[in-house]
Design a protein around this motif. Structure first.
Motif, PDB file in Angstrom:
ATOM      1  N   GLY A 145       0.716   1.167   1.418  1.00  0.00           N
ATOM      2  CA  GLY A 145      -0.541   1.327   0.691  1.00  0.00           C
ATOM      3  C   GLY A 145      -1.241   2.627   1.025  1.00  0.00           C
ATOM      4  O   GLY A 145      -0.914   3.307   2.007  1.00  0.00           O
ATOM      5  N   PRO A 146      -2.234   3.040   0.247  1.00  0.00           N
ATOM      6  CA  PRO A 146      -2.994   4.256   0.536  1.00  0.00           C
ATOM      7  C   PRO A 146      -3.719   4.114   1.871  1.00  0.00           C
ATOM      8  O   PRO A 146      -4.280   3.061   2.176  1.00  0.00           O
ATOM      9  CB  PRO A 146      -3.979   4.344  -0.639  1.00  0.00           C
ATOM     10  CG  PRO A 146      -4.080   2.948  -1.167  1.00  0.00           C
ATOM     11  CD  PRO A 146      -2.739   2.328  -0.943  1.00  0.00           C
TER      12      PRO A 146
ATOM     13  N   GLY B 267      -1.754   8.302  -8.378  1.00  0.00           N
ATOM     14  CA  GLY B 267      -2.350   9.611  -8.665  1.00  0.00           C
ATOM     15  C   GLY B 267      -1.625  10.762  -8.028  1.00  0.00           C
ATOM     16  O   GLY B 267      -1.836  11.915  -8.415  1.00  0.00           O
ATOM     17  N   GLY B 268      -0.816  10.488  -7.013  1.00  0.00           N
ATOM     18  CA  GLY B 268       0.006  11.521  -6.395  1.00  0.00           C
ATOM     19  C   GLY B 268      -0.780  12.732  -5.924  1.00  0.00           C
ATOM     20  O   GLY B 268      -1.807  12.609  -5.247  1.00  0.00           O
TER      21      GLY B 268
ATOM     22  N   ASP C 218       6.544  11.435   2.598  1.00  0.00           N
ATOM     23  CA  ASP C 218       6.907  10.673   3.786  1.00  0.00           C
ATOM     24  C   ASP C 218       8.211   9.917   3.519  1.00  0.00           C
ATOM     25  O   ASP C 218       8.323   9.153   2.547  1.00  0.00           O
ATOM     26  CB  ASP C 218       5.782   9.695   4.139  1.00  0.00           C
ATOM     27  CG  ASP C 218       6.104   8.874   5.361  1.00  0.00           C
ATOM     28  OD1 ASP C 218       6.322   9.457   6.436  1.00  0.00           O
ATOM     29  OD2 ASP C 218       6.156   7.626   5.241  1.00  0.00           O
ATOM     30  N   ALA C 219       9.207  10.131   4.377  1.00  0.00           N
ATOM     31  CA  ALA C 219      10.547   9.579   4.151  1.00  0.00           C
ATOM     32  C   ALA C 219      10.550   8.053   4.133  1.00  0.00           C
ATOM     33  O   ALA C 219      11.267   7.428   3.342  1.00  0.00           O
ATOM     34  CB  ALA C 219      11.503  10.095   5.230  1.00  0.00           C
ATOM     35  N   GLY C 220       9.743   7.442   5.006  1.00  0.00           N
ATOM     36  CA  GLY C 220       9.771   5.987   5.102  1.00  0.00           C
ATOM     37  C   GLY C 220       9.082   5.284   3.958  1.00  0.00           C
ATOM     38  O   GLY C 220       9.625   4.335   3.370  1.00  0.00           O
TER      39      GLY C 220
ATOM     40  N   MET D 141       5.389   7.989   0.182  1.00  0.00           N
ATOM     41  CA  MET D 141       4.058   8.450  -0.221  1.00  0.00           C
ATOM     42  C   MET D 141       3.906   9.947   0.030  1.00  0.00           C
ATOM     43  O   MET D 141       4.571  10.524   0.902  1.00  0.00           O
ATOM     44  CB  MET D 141       2.966   7.679   0.538  1.00  0.00           C
ATOM     45  CG  MET D 141       2.845   6.230   0.117  1.00  0.00           C
ATOM     46  SD  MET D 141       1.378   5.400   0.777  1.00  0.00           S
ATOM     47  CE  MET D 141       1.821   5.239   2.512  1.00  0.00           C
ATOM     48  N   LEU D 142       3.017  10.567  -0.721  1.00  0.00           N
ATOM     49  CA  LEU D 142       2.716  11.987  -0.572  1.00  0.00           C
ATOM     50  C   LEU D 142       1.607  12.154   0.457  1.00  0.00           C
ATOM     51  O   LEU D 142       0.653  11.372   0.491  1.00  0.00           O
ATOM     52  CB  LEU D 142       2.275  12.572  -1.916  1.00  0.00           C
ATOM     53  CG  LEU D 142       2.112  14.099  -2.004  1.00  0.00           C
ATOM     54  CD1 LEU D 142       3.464  14.794  -1.820  1.00  0.00           C
ATOM     55  CD2 LEU D 142       1.496  14.483  -3.351  1.00  0.00           C
TER      56      LEU D 142
END
Length: 318
Positions: A67-68, A101-102, A144-146, A149-150
């Protein structure tokens, strides 16, 4: 006890004492960092409600973020500032999902963090104040590889002023500093706090700090001295507009008034404003916006010489 054994024992006691003092200092710093970290995380959660309070420490190896959210990392300590206090680098990394929203959302959150933290006074649960100053992004945006997320890392310098007692200097206070502080307090009113030399622990806002940054003297003829002192003024207020207005106001008043009365003198003497300027883009807390030069002329102290009692005169040698 032999002399060698005695010296060894004394050395051991000294080492234990030094180690104890070091451990005490480290414990105090650790407790301070815990309180600051907690306060900072609470502030971040308020700045970005979309995180729903998910402001985390650096995740353990293999742990996947969901999550964010934001991650707070305490980085290197840097040499202590003489007036700003202890300095620590922190990195704040917001994380956003592509579907939320990236890159666009990441840009928005980053702007909110900078606006909400840069040169903002924060206070922990014990009333100790600290300030964060934005140093820029420490790397490029990455995935993020895991979690997929950006994220990006925003780099801040965190400044924690020391207790005022740590800077107490025995001796006669600087009369010029006292006069400048009194003048500033009168110009701005009782709602402002005015400090000298260093930011104190638990400093209030709005406030002004004056620091002595230079001193010189020169002969003015045979009987007088001209003394000059250079000062840096820091103006810190809640909003940028109030800060800029106050800096401009102080500079204008100093330029118009040109004289500041010295405090606690039987016969009123004055300091002359020789030069004053402002850099409205300067960092308020760390570097200060105002540059001021004050000047005063005083008589040279008299030199004791023997009095001439008699004069013998002869027209010539016979």
């Amino acid at each position: 006890m032999r002399a060698d054994d005695k010296r060894a024992a004394e050395g051991g006691e000294m080492n234990v004492s030094i180690q104890s003092e070091t451990n005490t200092a480290a414990t105090g710093t650790s407790k301070m960092c815990v309180a600051v970290r907690q306060t900072l995380k609470q502030k971040l959660a308020l700045l970005v409600p979309a995180w729903d309070g998910r402001v985390l420490d650096v995740p353990a190896q293999g742990e996947v973020l969901t999550g964010p959210c934001a991650v707070v990392a305490f980085a290197e300590e840097v040499p202590k500032s003489a007036w700003a206090g202890y300095r620590r680098i922190i990195k704040i990394s917001p994380y956003v999902r592509p579907e939320d929203g990236g890159a666009e959302q990441l840009e928005t959150w980053s702007a909110e963090l900078v606006k909400g933290l840069h040169q903002v006074r924060l206070e922990d649960e014990k009333g100790a104040a600290f300030t964060c100053i934005y140093f820029g992004s420490s790397d490029c945006d990455r995935v993020d590889a895991g979690s997929g997320m950006l994220t990006r890392s925003l780099r801040f310098g965190m400044y924690i002023p020391e207790s005022t007692d740590d800077h107490a200097v025995p001796g006669t206070p600087d009369s010029w500093m006292a006069a400048l502080q009194d003048w500033t307090q009168s110009a701005l009113g009782s709602e402002w706090s005015v400090y000298g030399d260093v930011w104190p622990g638990g400093y209030e806002t709005p406030s002004v700090l004056w620091r002595l940054t230079g001193y010189s003297s020169a002969a003015a003829g045979t009987s007088a001295l001209e003394m000059r002192k250079q000062w840096t003024g820091h103006v810190v207020a809640a909003g940028e507009g109030v800060t800029r207005h106050t800096v401009t106001r102080l500079v204008e008043q100093l330029a118009v008034q040109t004289r500041i009365a010295l405090a606690n003198t039987e016969d009123t003497r004055y300091l002359t404003v020789e030069e004053v300027s402002a850099d409205l883009q300067a960092d308020a807390y760390l570097n200060g916006q105002i540059r001021l030069t004050l000047q005063q002329r005083s008589r040279r102290p008299g030199t004791d010489v023997p009095l001439i009692r008699e004069i013998h005169h002869s027209k010539g040698i016979e």
